[in-house]
Design an enzyme around this catalytic site. Structure first.
Site, PDB file in Angstrom:
ATOM      1  N   CYS A 116     -95.719 -44.955 -36.228  1.00  0.00           N
ATOM      2  CA  CYS A 116     -94.786 -45.439 -35.330  1.00  0.00           C
ATOM      3  C   CYS A 116     -94.837 -44.462 -34.256  1.00  0.00           C
ATOM      4  O   CYS A 116     -94.577 -43.282 -34.403  1.00  0.00           O
ATOM      5  CB  CYS A 116     -93.588 -45.651 -36.001  1.00  0.00           C
ATOM      6  N   HIS A 159     -94.000 -55.480 -37.578  1.00  0.00           N
ATOM      7  CA  HIS A 159     -93.591 -54.132 -37.465  1.00  0.00           C
ATOM      8  C   HIS A 159     -92.626 -54.086 -35.931  1.00  0.00           C
ATOM      9  O   HIS A 159     -91.780 -53.468 -36.105  1.00  0.00           O
ATOM     10  CB  HIS A 159     -94.848 -53.096 -36.942  1.00  0.00           C
ATOM     11  N   GLU A 160     -93.136 -54.878 -35.097  1.00  0.00           N
ATOM     12  CA  GLU A 160     -92.465 -54.875 -33.772  1.00  0.00           C
ATOM     13  C   GLU A 160     -91.102 -55.818 -33.984  1.00  0.00           C
ATOM     14  O   GLU A 160     -90.126 -55.254 -33.419  1.00  0.00           O
ATOM     15  CB  GLU A 160     -93.415 -55.508 -32.548  1.00  0.00           C
ATOM     16  N   HIS A 163     -88.410 -53.629 -35.152  1.00  0.00           N
ATOM     17  CA  HIS A 163     -87.797 -52.491 -34.110  1.00  0.00           C
ATOM     18  C   HIS A 163     -86.752 -53.600 -33.421  1.00  0.00           C
ATOM     19  O   HIS A 163     -85.666 -52.897 -33.073  1.00  0.00           O
ATOM     20  CB  HIS A 163     -88.755 -52.079 -33.220  1.00  0.00           C
TER      21      HIS A 163
HETATM   22  C1  LIG Z   1    -102.696 -50.153 -36.732  1.00  0.00           C
HETATM   23  C2  LIG Z   1    -102.729 -49.283 -35.571  1.00  0.00           C
HETATM   24  N1  LIG Z   1    -101.802 -48.787 -35.266  1.00  0.00           N
HETATM   25  C3  LIG Z   1    -101.979 -47.872 -33.974  1.00  0.00           C
HETATM   26  N2  LIG Z   1    -101.233 -47.025 -33.480  1.00  0.00           N
HETATM   27  N3  LIG Z   1     -99.650 -47.229 -33.748  1.00  0.00           N
HETATM   28  C4  LIG Z   1     -99.050 -48.462 -33.214  1.00  0.00           C
HETATM   29  O1  LIG Z   1     -99.596 -49.192 -32.727  1.00  0.00           O
HETATM   30  C5  LIG Z   1     -97.800 -48.901 -33.941  1.00  0.00           C
HETATM   31  C6  LIG Z   1     -97.622 -50.035 -34.256  1.00  0.00           C
HETATM   32  C7  LIG Z   1     -98.287 -50.380 -35.229  1.00  0.00           C
HETATM   33  C8  LIG Z   1     -98.279 -49.448 -36.630  1.00  0.00           C
HETATM   34  C9  LIG Z   1     -98.765 -50.347 -37.837  1.00  0.00           C
HETATM   35  C10 LIG Z   1     -98.541 -51.777 -37.285  1.00  0.00           C
HETATM   36  C11 LIG Z   1     -98.410 -51.768 -36.103  1.00  0.00           C
HETATM   37  C12 LIG Z   1     -96.846 -48.617 -32.453  1.00  0.00           C
HETATM   38  N4  LIG Z   1     -95.432 -48.856 -32.552  1.00  0.00           N
HETATM   39  O2  LIG Z   1     -94.641 -47.691 -33.007  1.00  0.00           O
HETATM   40  C13 LIG Z   1     -94.757 -50.008 -32.304  1.00  0.00           C
HETATM   41  O3  LIG Z   1     -93.659 -49.983 -32.436  1.00  0.00           O
HETATM   42  C14 LIG Z   1    -103.273 -47.868 -33.487  1.00  0.00           C
HETATM   43  F1  LIG Z   1    -103.362 -47.019 -32.273  1.00  0.00           F
HETATM   44  C15 LIG Z   1    -104.232 -48.751 -33.909  1.00  0.00           C
HETATM   45  N5  LIG Z   1    -105.698 -48.724 -33.428  1.00  0.00           N
HETATM   46  C16 LIG Z   1    -106.363 -49.675 -33.953  1.00  0.00           C
HETATM   47  C17 LIG Z   1    -107.106 -50.189 -32.813  1.00  0.00           C
HETATM   48  N6  LIG Z   1    -107.772 -49.128 -31.701  1.00  0.00           N
HETATM   49  C18 LIG Z   1    -108.612 -50.037 -30.632  1.00  0.00           C
HETATM   50  C19 LIG Z   1    -109.116 -48.765 -29.778  1.00  0.00           C
HETATM   51  O4  LIG Z   1    -108.058 -48.156 -29.191  1.00  0.00           O
HETATM   52  C20 LIG Z   1    -107.499 -47.288 -30.279  1.00  0.00           C
HETATM   53  C21 LIG Z   1    -106.629 -48.496 -31.207  1.00  0.00           C
HETATM   54  C22 LIG Z   1    -105.910 -47.718 -32.413  1.00  0.00           C
HETATM   55  N7  LIG Z   1    -104.113 -49.417 -34.900  1.00  0.00           N
HETATM   56 NI    NI Z   2     -93.110 -48.790 -34.038  1.00  0.00          NI
END
Ligand SMILES: Cc1nc(NNC(=O)[C@H](CC2CCCC2)CN(O)CO)c(F)c(N2CCN3CCOC[C@@H]3C2)n1
Ligand code: NI
Length: 188
Positions: A116, A159-160, A163
């Protein structure tokens, strides 16, 4: 533009509160904030921009994470081909006033667990979530939509949604055995 300094961290009371519904038409300020939330995700997935502004990558961002206690979140999930080139959006949207209509009994979890942007530490363990979820929401113009998601998109969206209710991903991790698995839980 939103950068990491705008994202509040666990311990801030806003992240443990219930977000307010959004009134339409949006104020210019809230419209701008919503668009910036989506822009943050796009930027965070662009290597040059993410490096230049030191952005942690994200596929989702909820308004309470930038201390805006409104029922808004953005998601930006792209499809890639085997060479790793972006093919197009799987789900790229700004969601207002989401309401879950139904969800499956079956559960899924990411094998690698969750993180997160508001939690600057690693919390290991499976985060079991419904495999399928159906919800309604309003888009930036206030139009109602219904969305049925499953698997990865369902995990990100839930997950969102958490929040907006003051819930962190680790609230769902089994304390006795963080990697507990029953036959109702499918790992992705
Ligand atoms: C799974 C994932 N979680 C990343 N981060 N965490 C987040 O998004 C948190 C939200 C996610 C955590 C688990 C489910 C939702 C943010 N949160 O706290 C919002 O509430 C990533 F960054 C990521 N990816 C995969 C795709 N990739 C494409 C190219 O660019 C990089 C990107 C990285 N996959
Ligand atoms: Ni989060």
């Amino acid at each position: 533009m939103i950068t990491m300094k705008d994202i509040i961290e666990e311990g801030h009371p806003t992240l443990r509160s219930v977000a307010e519904p959004v009134e339409f038409p949006l104020s210019d300020e809230l419209r701008k904030t919503a668009l910036e939330m989506h822009e943050f995700l796009v930027n965070s997935q662009n290597e040059e921009i993410a490096e230049k502004y030191d952005l942690r990558p994200g596929v989702g961002l909820a308004a309470p994470q930038i201390n805006v206690n409104k029922q808004i979140f953005a998601v930006h999930i792209m499809e890639y081909d085997e060479e790793g080139n972006e093919v197009g959006p799987i789900l790229s949207e700004i969601i207002f006033n989401p309401k879950v209509i139904s969800h499956s009994v079956q559960q899924v979890a990411l094998k690698e667990g969750e993180g997160c942007l508001s939690v600057n530490r690693e919390v290991k363990g499976y985060v079991p979530r419904p495999k399928r979820v159906k919800f309604t929401y309003q888009d930036i113009d206030g139009n109602e939509h219904t969305l049925k998601l499953r698997d990865y998109e369902a995990i990100v969206t839930q997950h969102e949604l958490d929040h907006l209710k003051g819930i962190f991903f680790y609230d769902h991790i089994n304390e006795e055995n963080p990697f507990a698995q029953d036959d109702n839980l499918e790992l992705l």
